[in-house]
Scaffold this active site. Structure first.
Site, PDB file in Angstrom:
ATOM      1  N   HIS A  24       1.059  -1.336  -0.043  1.00  0.00           N
ATOM      2  CA  HIS A  24      -0.039  -0.187  -0.005  1.00  0.00           C
ATOM      3  C   HIS A  24       0.709   1.292  -0.016  1.00  0.00           C
ATOM      4  O   HIS A  24       0.458   2.410  -0.528  1.00  0.00           O
ATOM      5  CB  HIS A  24      -0.944  -0.019   1.212  1.00  0.00           C
ATOM      6  CG  HIS A  24      -1.976  -1.051   1.027  1.00  0.00           C
ATOM      7  ND1 HIS A  24      -2.246  -2.030   2.001  1.00  0.00           N
ATOM      8  CD2 HIS A  24      -3.098  -0.980   0.282  1.00  0.00           C
ATOM      9  CE1 HIS A  24      -3.250  -2.827   1.427  1.00  0.00           C
ATOM     10  NE2 HIS A  24      -3.781  -2.166   0.399  1.00  0.00           N
ATOM     11  N   HIS A  30      -2.446  -5.323  -6.509  1.00  0.00           N
ATOM     12  CA  HIS A  30      -2.473  -6.727  -5.743  1.00  0.00           C
ATOM     13  C   HIS A  30      -3.865  -7.210  -5.980  1.00  0.00           C
ATOM     14  O   HIS A  30      -4.889  -6.374  -6.132  1.00  0.00           O
ATOM     15  CB  HIS A  30      -1.812  -6.532  -4.288  1.00  0.00           C
ATOM     16  CG  HIS A  30      -2.788  -5.308  -3.480  1.00  0.00           C
ATOM     17  ND1 HIS A  30      -2.348  -4.277  -3.636  1.00  0.00           N
ATOM     18  CD2 HIS A  30      -3.726  -5.360  -2.738  1.00  0.00           C
ATOM     19  CE1 HIS A  30      -2.857  -3.396  -2.797  1.00  0.00           C
ATOM     20  NE2 HIS A  30      -3.764  -3.928  -2.461  1.00  0.00           N
ATOM     21  N   CYS A  65     -14.651  -6.126   2.411  1.00  0.00           N
ATOM     22  CA  CYS A  65     -13.538  -6.174   1.335  1.00  0.00           C
ATOM     23  C   CYS A  65     -12.296  -6.451   2.074  1.00  0.00           C
ATOM     24  O   CYS A  65     -12.020  -6.102   3.168  1.00  0.00           O
ATOM     25  CB  CYS A  65     -13.409  -5.036   0.376  1.00  0.00           C
ATOM     26  SG  CYS A  65     -13.868  -3.388   1.426  1.00  0.00           S
ATOM     27  N   GLU A  85     -15.666 -10.099   9.599  1.00  0.00           N
ATOM     28  CA  GLU A  85     -16.171  -8.590   9.547  1.00  0.00           C
ATOM     29  C   GLU A  85     -17.589  -8.508   9.927  1.00  0.00           C
ATOM     30  O   GLU A  85     -18.054  -7.589  11.020  1.00  0.00           O
ATOM     31  CB  GLU A  85     -15.922  -8.089   8.195  1.00  0.00           C
ATOM     32  CG  GLU A  85     -14.407  -7.696   8.094  1.00  0.00           C
ATOM     33  CD  GLU A  85     -14.141  -6.915   6.784  1.00  0.00           C
ATOM     34  OE1 GLU A  85     -14.909  -6.026   6.676  1.00  0.00           O
ATOM     35  OE2 GLU A  85     -13.228  -7.090   6.181  1.00  0.00           O
ATOM     36  N   GLU A 110      -4.151   2.449  -2.784  1.00  0.00           N
ATOM     37  CA  GLU A 110      -4.710   1.107  -2.995  1.00  0.00           C
ATOM     38  C   GLU A 110      -4.592   0.856  -4.468  1.00  0.00           C
ATOM     39  O   GLU A 110      -5.040   1.854  -5.225  1.00  0.00           O
ATOM     40  CB  GLU A 110      -6.194   1.344  -2.626  1.00  0.00           C
ATOM     41  CG  GLU A 110      -6.706   0.944  -1.170  1.00  0.00           C
ATOM     42  CD  GLU A 110      -6.457  -0.400  -0.566  1.00  0.00           C
ATOM     43  OE1 GLU A 110      -5.803  -1.260  -1.389  1.00  0.00           O
ATOM     44  OE2 GLU A 110      -6.963  -0.610   0.134  1.00  0.00           O
ATOM     45  N   GLU A 112      -5.493  -2.146  -6.669  1.00  0.00           N
ATOM     46  CA  GLU A 112      -6.212  -3.327  -6.523  1.00  0.00           C
ATOM     47  C   GLU A 112      -6.619  -4.016  -7.911  1.00  0.00           C
ATOM     48  O   GLU A 112      -7.397  -3.430  -8.760  1.00  0.00           O
ATOM     49  CB  GLU A 112      -7.215  -3.423  -5.544  1.00  0.00           C
ATOM     50  CG  GLU A 112      -6.678  -3.047  -4.066  1.00  0.00           C
ATOM     51  CD  GLU A 112      -7.554  -3.482  -2.930  1.00  0.00           C
ATOM     52  OE1 GLU A 112      -6.926  -3.534  -1.903  1.00  0.00           O
ATOM     53  OE2 GLU A 112      -8.725  -3.032  -3.062  1.00  0.00           O
TER      54      GLU A 112
END
Length: 171
Positions: A24, A30, A65, A85, A110, A112
């Site tokens: 990050h 990723h 997420c 979560e 981020e 992604e």
């Protein structure tokens, strides 16, 4: 051992592993996933991220997420994090994937390759207070109104994925 993320290329092919915060900080692409949950009334579950999250604390977003762990399938990770979560699990199906990049005020990035999943759930929700400050179900119309009126109250990935999720669900 610190959490690792799976580095990927633009085709979601694994290229290596890296400690999550380092990925990050460097903004390296990723693998990630986002889970959207609907109820039988056509309302979407959203949650307000815990206020002390490492980025986007206090912003509203989809049910959960995260990132799959090395050797873990994206689907298994989605079920694991939904349980961790939000305190429940349900059948999920993958809708689509997309890539996004967001820079945050704290210097983190981020970047992604995000797998987007959807499920239906009508039962009890028991969220982890370390992850979730608040949660609620909203109609798609009300959520659309809120996104247009106060986009800064929602996470960047939610603002990007939400219209695509709704489009796929209407097909």
């Amino acid at each position: 051992m610190k959490a690792q993320v799976i580095l990927v290329n633009e085709r979601d092919e694994e290229t290596g592993l890296m400690e999550k915060m380092e990925a990050h900080e460097k903004g390296l692409l990723h693998r990630a996933f986002s889970v959207f949950i609907m109820n039988d009334n056509g309302e979407m579950l959203i949650h307000q991220r815990a206020l002390d999250k490492y980025h986007s604390g206090g912003l509203w977003t989809n049910a959960c997420c995260s990132h799959p762990m090395p050797g873990e399938s994206v689907e298994a990770a989605a079920h694991r994090r939904l349980t961790e979560e939000m305190g429940f699990d349900c059948p999920l199906r993958e809708l689509f994937q997309f890539t996004y990049r967001t820079e945050f005020d704290n210097g983190l990035i981020e970047h992604e390759y995000d797998h987007v999943w959807v499920g239906t759930y009508n039962g009890v929700i028991n969220p982890d207070p370390g992850e979730v400050h608040a949660f609620r179900f909203l109609s798609v119309d009300e959520l659309t109104r809120q996104l247009l009126a106060t986009p800064g109250q929602f996470t960047s990935w939610f603002r990007l994925a939400f219209p695509k999720v709704i489009e796929h669900l209407r097909e």
